[in-house]
Design a protein around this motif. Sequence first.
Motif, PDB file in Angstrom:
ATOM      1  N   VAL A 162       0.888  -1.166   0.000  1.00  0.00           N
ATOM      2  CA  VAL A 162       0.000   0.000   0.000  1.00  0.00           C
ATOM      3  C   VAL A 162       0.923   1.212   0.000  1.00  0.00           C
ATOM      4  O   VAL A 162       1.366   1.669   1.054  1.00  0.00           O
ATOM      5  N   ALA A 163       1.259   1.712  -1.188  1.00  0.00           N
ATOM      6  CA  ALA A 163       2.341   2.690  -1.297  1.00  0.00           C
ATOM      7  C   ALA A 163       2.068   3.704  -2.403  1.00  0.00           C
ATOM      8  O   ALA A 163       2.955   3.998  -3.210  1.00  0.00           O
ATOM      9  N   SER A 164       0.851   4.245  -2.439  1.00  0.00           N
ATOM     10  CA  SER A 164       0.502   5.268  -3.427  1.00  0.00           C
ATOM     11  C   SER A 164       0.927   4.826  -4.818  1.00  0.00           C
ATOM     12  O   SER A 164       1.481   5.606  -5.599  1.00  0.00           O
ATOM     13  N   ALA A 165       0.666   3.572  -5.152  1.00  0.00           N
ATOM     14  CA  ALA A 165       1.137   2.985  -6.409  1.00  0.00           C
ATOM     15  C   ALA A 165       0.091   3.147  -7.500  1.00  0.00           C
ATOM     16  O   ALA A 165      -1.042   2.661  -7.366  1.00  0.00           O
ATOM     17  N   THR A 166       0.472   3.823  -8.580  1.00  0.00           N
ATOM     18  CA  THR A 166      -0.416   3.979  -9.724  1.00  0.00           C
ATOM     19  C   THR A 166      -0.555   2.648 -10.453  1.00  0.00           C
ATOM     20  O   THR A 166       0.433   1.951 -10.708  1.00  0.00           O
TER      21      THR A 166
END
Length: 338
Positions: A162-166
């Motif tokens: 969960v790492a602001s991944a597009t």
Amino acid sequence: MSTRFACACAALATVVFAGLAGDQWPGQPNPEPVRAATWLVPAVRPAAGSSAGQTPAEPGCDPHNLRASLRPQGPLPAPGQMPAGSTMARIAQRGDLVVGVLEDTYPFAFREPDLRLAGFDIDLARDIAGAIFGDRERVVFRPAPEANRFEVLRSGQADLVVASATITCHRREEVDFSTVYFEAGQQVLVNRGSGVTGLGDLGGKRVCAARGSTSLETILAAPARPIPVGADTETDCLMKLQLGEVDAVSTDDTLLAGMAAQDPRTEIVGPRLTEEPYGVAISKGNPDLERFVNAVLERRAADGRWRASYERWLTPPEPPLGPPPPSPPPPPSPQYRD
């Protein structure tokens, strides 16, 4: 040097030492993060038929299915009662959920003065743990540096990222994704008074983004031909801007808003350059976990947890005697492929 700027520099210096596994780290406490006085610049929507504001299509990429994920199967099981033989049951038996996260992307994932991780992404990770165990604290956070944030999945060191991944087609070849949990868009951060109004004014200028990010790809493809500068993290990009090593930073507007809050001598300019749909990354071959995470996302949208997290981290405080802050947007609508 202003007090707020000095505090921001101190926070940037201490974050270098935060890259350790787990949710706690012994040592000196971080300074209090500077809360934003103003937040997101309203996105300038493209005119009908324009390609501005759209994530560029990749070869072989079907943009209609890019955001589609596996549909939840029925209601969420009660915490502590995961289906026998499921991925969630194995996680429950182990005793904690392991999640790969960034650690210096305020306001999505950063360390509070007591070194506890906090932010919009961290709230989501804790809610997934709560759905499995009935205890939101049964989660171990593993650093997932942006340049190779999915390596913790491929190596088996984490259950989720969960790492602001597009969500992109290329990344879908490596990992599976949940449905979209947040919509961001790339913009540009510059020093106030620079005269820059957007990426188009930065031809031949140095523009920083984190290595391994979709933002760096957008800079590379810009018609104005800015000079892309890769850094390990967005925080490093802000420091390079403060030191005069680059002329601008370009990344997701949500992250730029956190930088502008830390350094009021900077400002966000120009319209959104892309759409950046964030998804939870999941190892290939775990469809039950993908469906479970999507069910958690549906419940967060329905019970108000998504809105509460947005209001906490992404809404400006109400100014004294001024107008109330803008209402949060609705959570992204889920898209499913079966």
